[in-house]
Design a protein around this motif. Structure first.
Motif, PDB file in Angstrom:
ATOM      1  N   HIS A  84       0.854  -1.179   0.000  1.00  0.00           N
ATOM      2  CA  HIS A  84       0.000   0.000   0.000  1.00  0.00           C
ATOM      3  C   HIS A  84       0.896   1.238   0.000  1.00  0.00           C
ATOM      4  N   PHE A  85       0.644   2.141  -0.933  1.00  0.00           N
ATOM      5  CA  PHE A  85       1.393   3.399  -1.015  1.00  0.00           C
ATOM      6  C   PHE A  85       0.389   4.531  -1.104  1.00  0.00           C
ATOM      7  N   ASN A  86       0.626   5.572  -0.334  1.00  0.00           N
ATOM      8  CA  ASN A  86      -0.246   6.730  -0.311  1.00  0.00           C
ATOM      9  C   ASN A  86       0.625   7.983  -0.363  1.00  0.00           C
ATOM     10  N   ALA A  87       0.207   8.967  -1.123  1.00  0.00           N
ATOM     11  CA  ALA A  87       0.918  10.242  -1.204  1.00  0.00           C
ATOM     12  C   ALA A  87      -0.072  11.360  -0.899  1.00  0.00           C
ATOM     13  N   ALA A  88       0.395  12.385  -0.175  1.00  0.00           N
ATOM     14  CA  ALA A  88      -0.476  13.488   0.204  1.00  0.00           C
ATOM     15  C   ALA A  88       0.314  14.795   0.224  1.00  0.00           C
ATOM     16  N   ARG A  89      -0.274  15.836  -0.366  1.00  0.00           N
ATOM     17  CA  ARG A  89       0.364  17.159  -0.385  1.00  0.00           C
ATOM     18  C   ARG A  89      -0.042  17.936   0.863  1.00  0.00           C
ATOM     19  N   LEU A  90       0.958  18.309   1.642  1.00  0.00           N
ATOM     20  CA  LEU A  90       0.713  19.030   2.890  1.00  0.00           C
ATOM     21  C   LEU A  90       0.103  20.408   2.650  1.00  0.00           C
ATOM     22  N   ARG A  91      -0.847  20.768   3.470  1.00  0.00           N
ATOM     23  CA  ARG A  91      -1.443  22.100   3.444  1.00  0.00           C
ATOM     24  C   ARG A  91      -0.447  23.119   3.994  1.00  0.00           C
ATOM     25  N   ALA A  92       0.386  22.684   4.941  1.00  0.00           N
ATOM     26  CA  ALA A  92       1.397  23.530   5.583  1.00  0.00           C
ATOM     27  C   ALA A  92       2.526  22.611   6.048  1.00  0.00           C
ATOM     28  N   PRO A  93       3.703  23.149   6.334  1.00  0.00           N
ATOM     29  CA  PRO A  93       4.803  22.303   6.833  1.00  0.00           C
ATOM     30  C   PRO A  93       4.405  21.569   8.120  1.00  0.00           C
ATOM     31  N   LEU A  94       5.099  20.496   8.404  1.00  0.00           N
ATOM     32  CA  LEU A  94       4.765  19.675   9.570  1.00  0.00           C
ATOM     33  C   LEU A  94       4.938  20.405  10.897  1.00  0.00           C
ATOM     34  N   ASP A  95       5.752  21.464  10.926  1.00  0.00           N
ATOM     35  CA  ASP A  95       5.930  22.203  12.172  1.00  0.00           C
ATOM     36  C   ASP A  95       4.967  23.397  12.285  1.00  0.00           C
ATOM     37  N   ASP A  96       4.030  23.508  11.365  1.00  0.00           N
ATOM     38  CA  ASP A  96       3.037  24.583  11.372  1.00  0.00           C
ATOM     39  C   ASP A  96       1.836  24.152  12.215  1.00  0.00           C
ATOM     40  N   PRO A  97       1.212  25.083  12.947  1.00  0.00           N
ATOM     41  CA  PRO A  97       0.024  24.734  13.737  1.00  0.00           C
ATOM     42  C   PRO A  97      -1.106  24.111  12.910  1.00  0.00           C
ATOM     43  N   ALA A  98      -1.170  24.409  11.616  1.00  0.00           N
ATOM     44  CA  ALA A  98      -2.231  23.862  10.764  1.00  0.00           C
ATOM     45  C   ALA A  98      -2.145  22.348  10.626  1.00  0.00           C
ATOM     46  N   THR A  99      -0.971  21.771  10.821  1.00  0.00           N
ATOM     47  CA  THR A  99      -0.814  20.316  10.709  1.00  0.00           C
ATOM     48  C   THR A  99      -0.608  19.652  12.061  1.00  0.00           C
ATOM     49  N   ALA A 100      -0.780  20.393  13.144  1.00  0.00           N
ATOM     50  CA  ALA A 100      -0.530  19.854  14.482  1.00  0.00           C
ATOM     51  C   ALA A 100      -1.373  18.616  14.779  1.00  0.00           C
ATOM     52  N   GLY A 101      -2.621  18.592  14.356  1.00  0.00           N
ATOM     53  CA  GLY A 101      -3.479  17.427  14.584  1.00  0.00           C
ATOM     54  C   GLY A 101      -2.966  16.198  13.861  1.00  0.00           C
ATOM     55  N   PHE A 102      -2.484  16.397  12.650  1.00  0.00           N
ATOM     56  CA  PHE A 102      -1.911  15.285  11.897  1.00  0.00           C
ATOM     57  C   PHE A 102      -0.670  14.755  12.596  1.00  0.00           C
ATOM     58  N   VAL A 103       0.230  15.641  12.948  1.00  0.00           N
ATOM     59  CA  VAL A 103       1.478  15.241  13.602  1.00  0.00           C
ATOM     60  C   VAL A 103       1.188  14.536  14.927  1.00  0.00           C
ATOM     61  N   ALA A 104       0.238  15.058  15.687  1.00  0.00           N
ATOM     62  CA  ALA A 104      -0.108  14.450  16.976  1.00  0.00           C
ATOM     63  C   ALA A 104      -0.648  13.033  16.811  1.00  0.00           C
ATOM     64  N   GLY A 105      -1.261  12.751  15.681  1.00  0.00           N
ATOM     65  CA  GLY A 105      -1.822  11.425  15.445  1.00  0.00           C
ATOM     66  C   GLY A 105      -0.863  10.414  14.862  1.00  0.00           C
ATOM     67  N   LEU A 106       0.304  10.854  14.424  1.00  0.00           N
ATOM     68  CA  LEU A 106       1.230   9.926  13.768  1.00  0.00           C
ATOM     69  C   LEU A 106       1.578   8.732  14.648  1.00  0.00           C
ATOM     70  N   ASP A 107       2.057   8.977  15.847  1.00  0.00           N
ATOM     71  CA  ASP A 107       2.467   7.861  16.711  1.00  0.00           C
ATOM     72  C   ASP A 107       1.302   6.932  17.054  1.00  0.00           C
ATOM     73  N   PRO A 108       0.149   7.460  17.484  1.00  0.00           N
ATOM     74  CA  PRO A 108      -0.954   6.539  17.797  1.00  0.00           C
ATOM     75  C   PRO A 108      -1.448   5.740  16.584  1.00  0.00           C
ATOM     76  N   ILE A 109      -1.531   6.372  15.428  1.00  0.00           N
ATOM     77  CA  ILE A 109      -2.021   5.662  14.243  1.00  0.00           C
ATOM     78  C   ILE A 109      -0.987   4.640  13.769  1.00  0.00           C
ATOM     79  N   ASN A 110       0.296   4.992  13.805  1.00  0.00           N
ATOM     80  CA  ASN A 110       1.325   4.019  13.443  1.00  0.00           C
ATOM     81  C   ASN A 110       1.327   2.841  14.419  1.00  0.00           C
ATOM     82  N   ALA A 111       1.155   3.118  15.706  1.00  0.00           N
ATOM     83  CA  ALA A 111       1.093   2.035  16.703  1.00  0.00           C
ATOM     84  C   ALA A 111      -0.129   1.153  16.459  1.00  0.00           C
ATOM     85  N   LEU A 112      -1.243   1.769  16.089  1.00  0.00           N
ATOM     86  CA  LEU A 112      -2.440   1.002  15.765  1.00  0.00           C
ATOM     87  C   LEU A 112      -2.182   0.085  14.572  1.00  0.00           C
TER      88      LEU A 112
END
Length: 166
Positions: free
Chosen positions: A8-36
């Motif tokens: 499975h391969f997925n590609a996604a264009r970021l709305r803002a850089p990973l250190d921007d508040p606009a992507t904070a929810g995505f970044v916060a979910g990385l570890d829990p979703i990867n662990a899942l």
């Protein structure tokens, strides 16, 4: 069970850089979703590079496009993780973090021999194949799946004749 696993391969264009508040929810979910994913039935492997142990530093296409790459035992296992777990809530928020990719497809599936680890570059090639030709046995989607090569071969094989009574 076949001698193949599902890549499975997925590609996604970021709305803002990973250190921007606009992507904070995505970044916060990385570890829990990867662990899942890691503990989900049928999970085999996922791309986990860089200091965070995720794939966010892998950028095989463009600087603002991030990718995921994983291997699963079956289409059903990946579908269960994607659409029947907490991942679905995360997936529903994707428009908050990503903008349209500009490709015909942003996700692709294909079969690999069990034990094979695909590369991000292969994922990009499969995504382009899907975009150019539509779904086929070498690049497909959840909506237009193809069976694993052994399953396809077995399905084409005629059923054995019943034994004659003695």
């Amino acid at each position: 069970m076949t001698g193949y696993h599902l890549a499975h391969f997925n590609a996604a264009r970021l709305r803002a850089p990973l250190d921007d508040p606009a992507t904070a929810g995505f970044v916060a979910g990385l570890d829990p979703i990867n662990a899942l994913a890691d503990r989900s039935p049928g999970f085999v492997w996922r791309l986990a590079e860089g200091p965070a142990g995720d794939a966010t530093t892998v950028r095989p296409t463009e600087p603002d496009v991030i990718v995921t790459l994983s291997v699963w035992e079956s289409l059903e296992a990946l579908r269960a993780f994607t659409y029947h777990s907490e991942h679905l809530d995360y997936l529903r928020q994707r428009r908050d973090w990503f903008v349209p990719l500009g490709y015909r497809a942003s996700m692709v599936l294909w079969w690999v021999p069990a034990g094979t680890i695909p590369s991000p570059e292969e994922g990009v090639a499969r995504l382009r194949l899907l975009g150019a030709n539509g779904p086929g046995p070498d690049a497909f989607t959840f909506r237009s799946p193809f069976p694993a090569p052994e399953a396809a071969r077995d399905a084409a094989r005629p059923a054995p004749l019943p034994a004659r009574p003695a």
